[in-house]
Design a protein around this motif. Structure first.
Motif, mmCIF file in Angstrom:
data_model
loop_
_atom_site.group_PDB
_atom_site.id
_atom_site.type_symbol
_atom_site.label_atom_id
_atom_site.label_comp_id
_atom_site.label_asym_id
_atom_site.label_seq_id
_atom_site.Cartn_x
_atom_site.Cartn_y
_atom_site.Cartn_z
ATOM 1 N N UNK A 7 0.839 -1.145 0.000
ATOM 2 C CA UNK A 7 -0.187 0.073 -0.034
ATOM 3 C C UNK A 7 0.737 1.162 0.111
ATOM 4 N N UNK A 8 2.073 1.260 0.770
ATOM 5 C CA UNK A 8 2.907 2.343 0.699
ATOM 6 C C UNK A 8 3.571 2.610 -0.609
ATOM 7 N N UNK A 29 10.275 4.267 -6.866
ATOM 8 C CA UNK A 29 10.028 3.298 -5.545
ATOM 9 C C UNK A 29 11.001 2.019 -5.593
ATOM 10 N N UNK A 30 11.757 1.831 -4.826
ATOM 11 C CA UNK A 30 12.718 0.759 -4.495
ATOM 12 C C UNK A 30 12.258 0.131 -3.403
ATOM 13 N N UNK A 31 11.735 -1.246 -3.762
ATOM 14 C CA UNK A 31 11.233 -2.005 -2.509
ATOM 15 C C UNK A 31 12.106 -3.318 -2.244
ATOM 16 N N UNK A 32 12.430 -3.547 -1.039
ATOM 17 C CA UNK A 32 13.167 -4.488 -0.278
ATOM 18 C C UNK A 32 12.346 -5.578 0.317
ATOM 19 N N UNK A 41 7.607 -9.795 -3.820
ATOM 20 C CA UNK A 41 8.431 -9.035 -4.772
ATOM 21 C C UNK A 41 7.868 -8.741 -6.248
ATOM 22 N N UNK A 42 6.910 -10.003 -6.449
ATOM 23 C CA UNK A 42 6.325 -9.711 -7.879
ATOM 24 C C UNK A 42 5.267 -8.828 -7.651
ATOM 25 N N UNK A 97 3.326 -3.564 -9.077
ATOM 26 C CA UNK A 97 3.032 -1.833 -8.733
ATOM 27 C C UNK A 97 3.746 -1.029 -9.001
ATOM 28 N N UNK A 98 4.871 -1.299 -9.822
ATOM 29 C CA UNK A 98 5.649 -0.228 -10.302
ATOM 30 C C UNK A 98 7.180 -0.074 -9.625
#
Length: 391
Positions: A202-203, A215-218, A225-226, A231-232
């Motif tokens: 959601x963030x 946005x970098x997601x860890x 992760x998928x 979500x971009x």
């Protein structure tokens, strides 16, 4: 009625409990039509949160239909379809009047208030289904729920929206949105987010809605992760890469403009040497929380950037690099979400099609399925990212 109840670490049961009753004129009773298992519920499941009592009814992500109304309730009537915020707020005290509903001075009654004040220095609002430090209120993973101060909390659901589209207004959508809002996002900003569970996802969506360029997601769970990638977000697996080095490389050595900790106290103990040390300290009663993610977020944030904390912590954190934060001018923003503050804006975003929060649902079941789905969610089995239960 049937409900999911807590009986100790890793012991959730579906059993019969007394039906809730009106206790105050501002109460309503709702028939629950949908509820969810939250990542915060796993802290109870894992025995991390103190002062749970055997038989406590779980759950704080709930919606349903009003079936009984207290005599002093002004805004709701029988038959209204509502989403219930997890924060219980009176609407009249110092904090509620300023929009800080999760700091309500009235909704956490004695003796809970005194107990949590000794632990935290003061008391926040009461919460549904979240221990006797925070009111001992029965939760919403049940067939019915008593909602105190009902003329302040629940929001009516407009025609044409499904339960699954609006259910997450109860907690994780406002929490993820608040996490992004804390970042004071400017055009061109890069936001780094630790944790691609429901709040992290959601963030990610919220950061883009608020204007982030990247946005970098860890995380390390493939399904999460998928979803983050869909979500971009640009995704990093912390088991495959040095996160600090990678974020520095991606940002030209500057660091992310803002970093969001959407993990909290139960960070993966295999992430690094310090996370393994955190786990040992907790296991030997030398610490209460595992703040590896927070340490990393501080180091990965650019000078004069913002660290936004929405992952749940319960006690004392060890070896937080305050020298880094002070000398580089970081801003920390954190809160238990004042959900009511965000509801009108976020409901409008759902209505206008800017977001459909139901994208995160991977598993559905009944209350009877609940104990097994708790385990599946906790163990991240079968691609489980978010569970919705329909009593």
């Amino acid at each position: 009625m049937k409900a999911l109840t807590w009986h100790g670490k890793h012991d959730i049961r579906c059993e019969s409990v007394p039906d809730p009753e009106i206790e105050d004129g501002r109460d309503v009773i709702i028939k629950v039509t949908a509820c969810a298992i939250c990542g915060s519920d796993l802290h109870l499941f894992d025995g991390v949160m103190p002062d749970m009592h055997s038989g406590d009814v779980m759950g704080h992500e709930t919606m349903g239909e009003v079936v009984e109304v207290g005599k002093d309730t002004k805004t709701l009537k029988v038959g209204d379809r509502v989403v219930v915020p997890f924060t219980i707020s009176c609407g009249e005290c110092f904090f509620c009047q300023r929009g800080f509903f999760s700091g309500c001075e009235r909704s956490n009654p004695e003796p809970s208030r005194s107990k949590v004040t000794k632990l935290w220095g003061n008391s926040p609002a009461g919460l549904f289904g979240y221990s006797h430090l925070l009111g001992g209120y029965s939760g919403g993973q049940a067939e019915h729920l008593r909602v105190p101060y009902a003329d302040v909390g629940p929001i009516k659901v407009p025609e044409g929206l499904t339960d699954e589209q609006v259910l997450f207004l109860s907690d994780i959508f406002p929490t993820g949105y608040m996490a992004a809002e804390f970042c004071n996002i400017q055009p061109g900003d890069t936001i780094a987010i630790w944790g691609c569970g429901p709040v992290g996802l959601m963030a990610i969506k919220s950061a883009f809605m608020l204007g982030a360029e990247r946005v970098i997601a860890v995380d390390t769970v493939p399904e999460r992760l998928a979803m983050a990638n869909q979500s971009g977000a640009l995704t990093l697996d912390f088991r495959d890469e040095d996160i600090y080095d990678k974020i520095m490389d991606l940002t030209g050595g500057r660091g992310a403009d803002a970093c969001i900790d959407a993990v909290g106290t139960e960070a993966d103990a295999s992430a690094s040497w310090d996370s393994r040390l955190d786990r040992i300290k907790v296991a030997t009663f030398m610490g209460t929380d595992r703040p590896h993610v927070l340490r990393q977020a501080i180091h990965c944030c650019r000078n004069f950037g913002t660290v936004s904390i929405v992952g749940v912590y319960g006690g004392l954190l060890d070896k937080i690099p305050m020298g880094s934060a002070i000398n580089r001018g970081l801003t920390f923003k954190m809160a238990q979400t004042p959900v009511q503050r965000y509801l009108p804006n976020l409901m409008e975003r759902i209505q206008t099609g800017q977001i459909d929060p139901s994208f995160i649902i991977t598993h559905r079941g009944t209350l009877e399925d609940g104990p097994e789905l708790y385990k599946k969610f906790r163990d991240k089995k079968d691609g489980c990212v978010k569970v919705v239960l329909k009593p």
